[in-house]
Design an enzyme around this catalytic site. Sequence first.
Site, PDB file in Angstrom:
ATOM      1  N   HIS A 445       3.378   1.759 -11.040  1.00 31.37           N
ATOM      2  CA  HIS A 445       3.622   1.418 -10.246  1.00 31.37           C
ATOM      3  C   HIS A 445       4.863   2.775  -9.364  1.00 31.37           C
ATOM      4  O   HIS A 445       5.816   2.089  -8.469  1.00 31.37           O
ATOM      5  CB  HIS A 445       4.219  -0.362  -9.441  1.00 31.37           C
ATOM      6  CG  HIS A 445       3.349  -1.184  -9.613  1.00 31.37           C
ATOM      7  ND1 HIS A 445       3.738  -2.390  -9.915  1.00 31.37           N
ATOM      8  CD2 HIS A 445       1.592  -1.285  -9.986  1.00 31.37           C
ATOM      9  CE1 HIS A 445       3.100  -3.469  -9.774  1.00 31.37           C
ATOM     10  NE2 HIS A 445       2.141  -2.631 -10.727  1.00 31.37           N
TER      11      HIS A 445
HETATM   12  C1  FAD Z   1      -4.114   0.971 -13.120  1.00 32.49           C
HETATM   13  C2  FAD Z   1      -3.633  -0.191 -12.050  1.00 32.49           C
HETATM   14  C3  FAD Z   1      -3.334  -1.366 -11.821  1.00 32.49           C
HETATM   15  C4  FAD Z   1      -2.876  -1.450 -10.567  1.00 32.49           C
HETATM   16  N1  FAD Z   1      -2.924  -3.353 -10.522  1.00 32.49           N
HETATM   17  C5  FAD Z   1      -1.882  -3.329  -9.356  1.00 32.49           C
HETATM   18  C6  FAD Z   1      -2.256  -4.613  -8.977  1.00 32.49           C
HETATM   19  O1  FAD Z   1      -3.083  -5.107  -9.786  1.00 32.49           O
HETATM   20  N2  FAD Z   1      -1.559  -4.763  -7.610  1.00 32.49           N
HETATM   21  C7  FAD Z   1      -1.007  -3.983  -7.226  1.00 32.49           C
HETATM   22  O2  FAD Z   1      -0.869  -4.392  -6.249  1.00 32.49           O
HETATM   23  N3  FAD Z   1      -0.782  -2.790  -7.262  1.00 32.49           N
HETATM   24  C8  FAD Z   1      -1.332  -2.350  -8.412  1.00 32.49           C
HETATM   25  N4  FAD Z   1      -1.482  -0.694  -8.770  1.00 32.49           N
HETATM   26  C9  FAD Z   1      -0.455  -0.346  -8.546  1.00 32.49           C
HETATM   27  C10 FAD Z   1      -1.245   0.163  -6.319  1.00 32.49           C
HETATM   28  O3  FAD Z   1      -2.967   0.339  -6.596  1.00 32.49           O
HETATM   29  C11 FAD Z   1      -0.759   1.308  -6.026  1.00 32.49           C
HETATM   30  O4  FAD Z   1       0.232   1.473  -5.836  1.00 32.49           O
HETATM   31  C12 FAD Z   1      -1.526   1.533  -4.671  1.00 32.49           C
HETATM   32  O5  FAD Z   1      -2.695   2.025  -4.789  1.00 32.49           O
HETATM   33  C13 FAD Z   1      -0.834   2.902  -3.521  1.00 32.49           C
HETATM   34  O6  FAD Z   1      -1.186   3.545  -2.531  1.00 32.49           O
HETATM   35  P1  FAD Z   1      -1.215   5.357  -2.474  1.00 32.49           P
HETATM   36  O7  FAD Z   1      -2.179   4.756  -1.085  1.00 32.49           O
HETATM   37  O8  FAD Z   1       0.303   5.104  -2.729  1.00 32.49           O
HETATM   38  O9  FAD Z   1      -2.172   5.755  -3.366  1.00 32.49           O
HETATM   39  P2  FAD Z   1      -3.524   6.058  -3.819  1.00 32.49           P
HETATM   40  O10 FAD Z   1      -4.263   4.465  -4.275  1.00 32.49           O
HETATM   41  O11 FAD Z   1      -3.153   6.376  -5.130  1.00 32.49           O
HETATM   42  O12 FAD Z   1      -4.499   6.969  -3.260  1.00 32.49           O
HETATM   43  C14 FAD Z   1      -3.937   8.422  -2.986  1.00 32.49           C
HETATM   44  C15 FAD Z   1      -5.404   9.260  -3.224  1.00 32.49           C
HETATM   45  O13 FAD Z   1      -5.235  10.280  -2.572  1.00 32.49           O
HETATM   46  C16 FAD Z   1      -6.171  11.375  -3.851  1.00 32.49           C
HETATM   47  N5  FAD Z   1      -5.552  12.515  -3.491  1.00 32.49           N
HETATM   48  C17 FAD Z   1      -4.406  12.514  -4.921  1.00 32.49           C
HETATM   49  N6  FAD Z   1      -4.625  14.199  -4.378  1.00 32.49           N
HETATM   50  C18 FAD Z   1      -5.077  14.553  -3.565  1.00 32.49           C
HETATM   51  C19 FAD Z   1      -5.901  16.086  -3.725  1.00 32.49           C
HETATM   52  N7  FAD Z   1      -4.608  17.439  -3.879  1.00 32.49           N
HETATM   53  N8  FAD Z   1      -6.439  15.960  -2.525  1.00 32.49           N
HETATM   54  C20 FAD Z   1      -7.437  15.343  -2.177  1.00 32.49           C
HETATM   55  N9  FAD Z   1      -7.289  13.411  -2.322  1.00 32.49           N
HETATM   56  C21 FAD Z   1      -5.869  13.403  -3.330  1.00 32.49           C
HETATM   57  C22 FAD Z   1      -6.432  10.015  -4.590  1.00 32.49           C
HETATM   58  O14 FAD Z   1      -7.608  10.430  -5.705  1.00 32.49           O
HETATM   59  C23 FAD Z   1      -6.574   9.092  -3.930  1.00 32.49           C
HETATM   60  O15 FAD Z   1      -7.793   8.384  -3.364  1.00 32.49           O
HETATM   61  C24 FAD Z   1      -2.272  -0.579  -9.848  1.00 32.49           C
HETATM   62  C25 FAD Z   1      -2.518   0.471 -10.362  1.00 32.49           C
HETATM   63  C26 FAD Z   1      -2.678   1.131 -11.113  1.00 32.49           C
HETATM   64  C27 FAD Z   1      -2.887   2.874 -11.674  1.00 32.49           C
END
Ligand code: FAD
Length: 509
Positions: A445
């Site tokens: 996280h």
């Molecule tokens: C293995 C794992 C298990 C987890 N389990 C849980 C759970 O059960 N419950 C829960 O609440 N949370 C869980 N989490 C945490 C939760 O999934 C994340 O906190 C949340 O998805 C974050 O959202 P975000 O939009 O900030 O980033 P993300 O969902 O990571 O999205 C970022 C996106 O940007 C893209 N990106 C990055 N750099 C670039 C670039 N240079 N150019 C274009 N695209 C790019 C990535 O590919 C990705 O698709 C887990 C995380 C992981 C990794």
Amino acid sequence: MSSAHVSSFDFVVIGAGSAGCAVAAGLAARDAGSVLVVEAGPSDRWPLVRMPFGLVWTMGSKRRDWRYRSAPQSALGGRQIAIPRGRMLGGSGSINSMVWFRGRADDFDNWQVPGWSWADVAPAFDAVEAHLRPARLATPHALTEALSGLTGGNDPEALPTPERESAGVCRFNLHDGRRWSAADAFLRPAMARGVQVLQNHAVEKLHMTGDRIDRVSFVGGAEVRARKGVILSAGAIGSPEILLASGVGPAEDLRAAGRDVIADLPGVGANLHDHPGCGLHFMGAGSGYGLDASLALDWMAAPFDWLLRGKGVFASPTVEGAAFFDASGQGGTPDIQSHFIPFLLDWEGRRTRLGRGYFADAVVCRPQSRGALKLGRNGLEIDLGLLTNEADLDLLTRGWMRLRALMRDADFGDMKAPEAYPAAAVKDEEQARAHILAHCGTAYHPVGTLRMGEGDAPVTPRLALRGVRGLWVADASVMPAVTSANTNAPSMMIGHRAAEIIAADSAAA
Ligand SMILES: Cc1cc2nc3c(=O)[nH]c(=O)nc-3n(C[C@H](O)[C@H](O)[C@H](O)COP(=O)(O)OP(=O)(O)OC[C@H]3O[C@@H](n4cnc5c(N)ncnc54)[C@H](O)[C@@H]3O)c2cc1C
């Protein structure tokens, strides 16, 4: 889905993750202008993404996980920690365990950011949940059903909550036994309203005209123009990395790394933190799931059970339950979360292990340690700063010891198994401290690298990056402090609110 026909849009959203999908849907719903979502990874249309148990394989996949590693952790004897991050439509929400928690109401009040108190964010959670429809796991293992008695007096049907001591089966963003991510709930409906998606395109840099960010370039050279603005939703690692690569960040650090500076913005990449945690393994005949001859038929039937009925071993998202408790044992407000997995998992670096059992961890809900993300001469340095604040180690040690006592007393009937690891190797609190330092990891996280707030925070309470125009940040990186439970729902809430803010503020600009 795979190509954009024009190179100019009103809005360019970088990252089709948990938050980015909600941003795109919210902009489309408000007719704010044309929207392009760019995503470095491929589609999420892949059986192992749909199938809950599939995360065992997608985590660590070369194609769908960024597979970062932390810098050597100073408090952990230089150990490096794996940092999985989803790399496809749906982002980390396409490889996560789908556990659904909003967090604690005072997590948001404590942020002390105008417009982001619990009263402000609760309606946005309601709206997100109307799309995601999280629900109690339909077919938990009998062990997970029995978890509700862990902290005493819980109704077996009640959901665990970080608001008070509680334990039980969690809610998940699953429909009919299949993953239902932000890409399903937000992005696909938004595409039907005209949002375009460019997958397999990694953003390399942002570019300015005057003081306005108005172009995005990709690894490989192509560019796209944003007339009204760019929204950074690349996650707590990706978003600050893109800014630093573009020359937006602490000027001194950027120059030291040999990079041009286009905007001096101290605070980019600072405040990185995650939930530190450490687990216990239990192993015994007739216990949880595992690679065991007694379960051979269940494993053979698993693909069909899941495909035809949305049930069976493959319908388990591994984590099935959770507990929240006060490490001191006084029954106060929880400061520890535990994830419960009714599977015998690997330990000490072994990928598989024969036998049956279960696993539970202790995770610090509100860590105080802070690290930083930097782009040095040798590339990305992700210092999670794990347990650098002694208070986190003290709390984790007490929490881990209390978890052990709770698991020892748990009423799991015939399925109860003895502790298999670390078992007799750790007898007292002093040995537990050493064990935690040698083995602790994170709950995956990471947050906080583009903190929002007043004063010197790099992002304003209206999610605009300070010092430039035309750029907003909407993902887990803006959280000033991590919420007390899992971070997917809060990330989507941020994306949902961001769309409302950006539609209003870009129209007024
Ligand atoms: C293995 C794992 C298990 C987890 N389990 C849980 C759970 O059960 N419950 C829960 O609440 N949370 C869980 N989490 C945490 C939760 O999934 C994340 O906190 C949340 O998805 C974050 O959202 P975000 O939009 O900030 O980033 P993300 O969902 O990571 O999205 C970022 C996106 O940007 C893209 N990106 C990055 N750099 C670039 C670039 N240079 N150019 C274009 N695209 C790019 C990535 O590919 C990705 O698709 C887990 C995380 C992981 C990794």
